[in-house]
Write an enzyme that holds these catalytic residues in place. Structure first.
Site, PDB file in Angstrom:
ATOM      1  N   HIS A 177       0.878  -1.193   0.000  1.00 36.45           N
ATOM      2  CA  HIS A 177       0.000   0.000   0.000  1.00 36.45           C
ATOM      3  C   HIS A 177       0.907   1.232   0.000  1.00 36.45           C
ATOM      4  CE1 HIS A 177      -3.394   2.513   0.623  1.00 36.45           C
ATOM      5  NE2 HIS A 177      -3.690   2.264   1.883  1.00 36.45           N
TER       6      HIS A 177
ATOM      7  N   HIS B  31      -2.343  -2.705  -9.689  1.00 35.67           N
ATOM      8  CA  HIS B  31      -3.389  -2.095  -8.866  1.00 35.67           C
ATOM      9  C   HIS B  31      -4.592  -3.015  -8.823  1.00 35.67           C
ATOM     10  CE1 HIS B  31      -6.078   0.953  -7.211  1.00 35.67           C
ATOM     11  NE2 HIS B  31      -4.974   1.552  -6.835  1.00 35.67           N
TER      12      HIS B  31
ATOM     13  N   ASP C 259       2.489   5.485  -6.920  1.00 31.62           N
ATOM     14  CA  ASP C 259       3.674   5.419  -6.069  1.00 31.62           C
ATOM     15  C   ASP C 259       4.976   5.365  -6.861  1.00 31.62           C
ATOM     16  OD1 ASP C 259       2.286   5.609  -3.652  1.00 31.62           O
ATOM     17  OD2 ASP C 259       1.670   3.523  -3.840  1.00 31.62           O
TER      18      ASP C 259
HETATM   19  N1  COA Z   1       5.231  -6.646  -9.781  1.00 30.84           N
HETATM   20  C1  COA Z   1       5.258  -7.882 -10.270  1.00 30.84           C
HETATM   21  N2  COA Z   1       4.163  -8.649 -10.410  1.00 30.84           N
HETATM   22  C2  COA Z   1       3.005  -8.122 -10.004  1.00 30.84           C
HETATM   23  C3  COA Z   1       2.913  -6.838  -9.481  1.00 30.84           C
HETATM   24  C4  COA Z   1       4.077  -6.091  -9.381  1.00 30.84           C
HETATM   25  N3  COA Z   1       4.070  -4.858  -8.896  1.00 30.84           N
HETATM   26  N4  COA Z   1       1.635  -6.574  -9.166  1.00 30.84           N
HETATM   27  C5  COA Z   1       0.947  -7.665  -9.470  1.00 30.84           C
HETATM   28  N5  COA Z   1       1.777  -8.601  -9.968  1.00 30.84           N
HETATM   29  C6  COA Z   1       1.416  -9.910 -10.458  1.00 30.84           C
HETATM   30  C7  COA Z   1       1.327 -10.911  -9.325  1.00 30.84           C
HETATM   31  O1  COA Z   1       2.553 -11.509  -9.034  1.00 30.84           O
HETATM   32  C8  COA Z   1       0.317 -11.860  -9.873  1.00 30.84           C
HETATM   33  O2  COA Z   1       0.959 -12.615 -10.885  1.00 30.84           O
HETATM   34  P1  COA Z   1       0.629 -14.160 -11.114  1.00 30.84           P
HETATM   35  O3  COA Z   1      -0.840 -14.185 -11.446  1.00 30.84           O
HETATM   36  O4  COA Z   1       1.523 -14.513 -12.229  1.00 30.84           O
HETATM   37  O5  COA Z   1       0.931 -14.821  -9.820  1.00 30.84           O
HETATM   38  C9  COA Z   1      -0.670 -10.946 -10.601  1.00 30.84           C
HETATM   39  O6  COA Z   1       0.100  -9.835 -11.010  1.00 30.84           O
HETATM   40  C10 COA Z   1      -1.812 -10.471  -9.725  1.00 30.84           C
HETATM   41  O7  COA Z   1      -1.223  -9.801  -8.600  1.00 30.84           O
HETATM   42  P2  COA Z   1      -1.873  -9.690  -7.177  1.00 30.84           P
HETATM   43  O8  COA Z   1      -0.810  -9.347  -6.202  1.00 30.84           O
HETATM   44  O9  COA Z   1      -2.716 -10.891  -6.885  1.00 30.84           O
HETATM   45  O10 COA Z   1      -2.842  -8.454  -7.430  1.00 30.84           O
HETATM   46  P3  COA Z   1      -3.626  -7.698  -6.309  1.00 30.84           P
HETATM   47  O11 COA Z   1      -4.770  -7.028  -6.956  1.00 30.84           O
HETATM   48  O12 COA Z   1      -3.881  -8.589  -5.166  1.00 30.84           O
HETATM   49  O13 COA Z   1      -2.540  -6.649  -5.790  1.00 30.84           O
HETATM   50  C11 COA Z   1      -1.138  -4.812  -5.617  1.00 30.84           C
HETATM   51  C12 COA Z   1      -2.476  -5.320  -6.129  1.00 30.84           C
HETATM   52  C13 COA Z   1      -1.138  -3.309  -5.742  1.00 30.84           C
HETATM   53  C14 COA Z   1      -0.956  -5.181  -4.152  1.00 30.84           C
HETATM   54  C15 COA Z   1      -0.003  -5.426  -6.441  1.00 30.84           C
HETATM   55  O14 COA Z   1      -0.141  -5.019  -7.777  1.00 30.84           O
HETATM   56  C16 COA Z   1       1.363  -5.095  -5.895  1.00 30.84           C
HETATM   57  O15 COA Z   1       1.861  -5.789  -5.005  1.00 30.84           O
HETATM   58  N6  COA Z   1       2.015  -4.003  -6.419  1.00 30.84           N
HETATM   59  C17 COA Z   1       3.289  -3.582  -5.892  1.00 30.84           C
HETATM   60  C18 COA Z   1       3.120  -2.724  -4.677  1.00 30.84           C
HETATM   61  C19 COA Z   1       2.553  -1.382  -5.005  1.00 30.84           C
HETATM   62  O16 COA Z   1       2.988  -0.709  -5.912  1.00 30.84           O
HETATM   63  N7  COA Z   1       1.563  -0.970  -4.220  1.00 30.84           N
HETATM   64  C20 COA Z   1       0.926   0.306  -4.352  1.00 30.84           C
HETATM   65  C21 COA Z   1      -0.461   0.140  -4.842  1.00 30.84           C
HETATM   66  S1  COA Z   1      -1.205   1.687  -5.233  1.00 30.84           S
END
Ligand code: COA
Length: 386
Positions: free
Chosen positions: A231, A270, A321
């Protein structure tokens, strides 16, 4: 024989959704996040707000539901000014923090401590929540800046009445007035971070508020949730990542290696936006404007190279971010303050949500899908120790 009335069928059990993805967990009139990359605060496009308004106008809009006229704005700014000063014991607490404590932990402790100094603490009425919101918006700003100074061996900076919220943060952080372009950039960042619907920290705040705990408890819960790198903590991690990436010329290979190790690339992806984050365009343009001014033109191309690699290799887009990280860096802000500044901006959104929640409250209490062992008797050998 008369026919038995048909029994109503039991309501279908709601489907389980890991991470509550797609679940509508409440109603809100504050903000609309459009998955096609749009963002409205109380119906106004965030880009228009960032271009034409100040953070104070936006905070007022989020709290009150409409933009202030000149008199209302002047009164709101005066109230913010009147509440910026921290109680002396809170500054004393900052001095007690261990060396190297993270500014988000200190901010969270500070907000929790501020609760005891608010005479309206246990009044959850609409009017009292709005009064407390103004105090929180003013003091989270002061706390984030002052904590940094105190933990770095400096004294709190003297208050300068009449400054804008953005200018006040910079003044309290640096102990001297900031240049106009830095103030405006900070204003835009605070506006872009001010609100984002049922994100994790806002939801944490609403869950806490739904128990009828006070607004300080709810903001403390929000701060705890914001710290995590999935987050708000992502804007700190994104800067570390961009600095590491600067050592290699090949963003594509760098991304491929990290993805192969199943690592997340911070500042990408996201839960709601699948075609890009609505705030990125404004931030990218701001970074393009600031880069040449401070002689740091490397960050925008570095972000763009990452964006191209992530889209090609993973079909994922940048979120706010990613660009927030180099923007704060170019504004001369220490990386550990990235998330506290996010918190300072988001306090208006949190307070608007907490007030809305308590205005129409129902306890937020979902249930889990139990997947543990079935009911079983205690083994005979287990007895109360004598
Ligand atoms: N880098 C690499 N892979 C990513 C990714 C990232 N930043 N964000 C998502 N993915 C991938 C996951 O590994 C997953 O891949 P898979 O299906 O091959 O296993 C897929 O995309 C779905 O990701 P998931 O984490 O389940 O999506 P979510 O909707 O639960 O999570 C976030 C959303 C924002 C938590 C996630 O995109 C993330 O961790 N981003 C990085 C942290 C970040 O920038 N947070 C700020 C958000 S505003």
């Amino acid at each position: 024989m008369s026919a038995q009335p048909a029994q109503p069928s039991p309501p279908a059990a709601p489907a389980y959704s890991p991470g509550l993805e797609g679940v509508i967990a409440g109603e809100s009139a504050i903000c609309q996040v459009n998955p096609e990359a749009g963002l409205l605060y109380r119906g106004y496009d965030v880009h228009d707000l960032a271009k034409h308004c100040t953070y104070e106008q936006v905070a007022y809009l989020l709290l009150m539901g409409g933009l202030p006229d000149a008199t209302e704005l002047a009164r709101f700014r005066k109230e913010l000014d009147a509440h910026r000063k921290l109680p002396e014991p809170v500054i004393g607490m900052l001095r007690l923090q261990p060396r190297g404590a993270h500014p988000m932990d200190v901010l969270r402790t500070g907000v929790s401590m501020l609760a005891g100094f608010d005479q309206d603490l246990s009044d959850n009425s609409h009017a009292a929540n709005l009064r407390k919101s103004v105090r929180l918006i003013a003091r989270v700003n002061t706390l984030a800046a002052t904590a940094w100074r105190v933990m770095n061996g400096q004294e709190p900076a003297p208050q300068q009445p009449g400054l804008s919220h953005a200018a006040d943060f910079l003044q309290q952080l640096n102990g001297k007035p900031a240049e106009d372009w830095v103030v405006r950039a900070m204003d835009v960042m605070l506006i872009l971070y001010a609100e984002h619907d049922f994100n994790a920290s806002t939801f944490a705040a609403r869950v806490t508020a739904s128990t009828l705990a006070d607004i300080y408890a709810a903001v403390t819960a929000a701060l705890a949730a914001l710290k995590g790198p999935l987050h708000g903590g992502a804007n700190e991690e994104a800067m570390k990542m961009l600095e590491e990436l600067a050592k290699t010329p090949d963003a594509d290979a760098w991304v491929a290696q990290r993805l192969a190790r199943k690592e997340k690339i911070m500042g990408f992806g996201h839960r709601i936006y699948k075609k890009g984050d609505s705030r990125v365009a404004t931030m990218r343009n701001l970074a393009k404007e600031i880069g040449p001014r401070v002689g740091q033109t490397q960050w925008v191309p570095a972000c763009e190279a990452l964006e191209a690699a992530m889209e090609k290799q993973k079909g994922l887009f940048a979120n706010a971010d990613l660009y927030a990280a180099p923007l704060f860096h170019m504004m001369g802000i220490a990386t550990e303050l990235n998330t506290p500044i996010f918190a300072a901006g988001r306090t208006a959104g949190w307070c608007a949500h907490i007030t809305e929640q308590q205005d129409h409250n129902r306890l937020i209490r979902p249930k889990s899908l139990y997947n543990g062992v079935a009911s079983r008797p205690l083994p005979p050998a287990v007895g109360r120790a004598r």
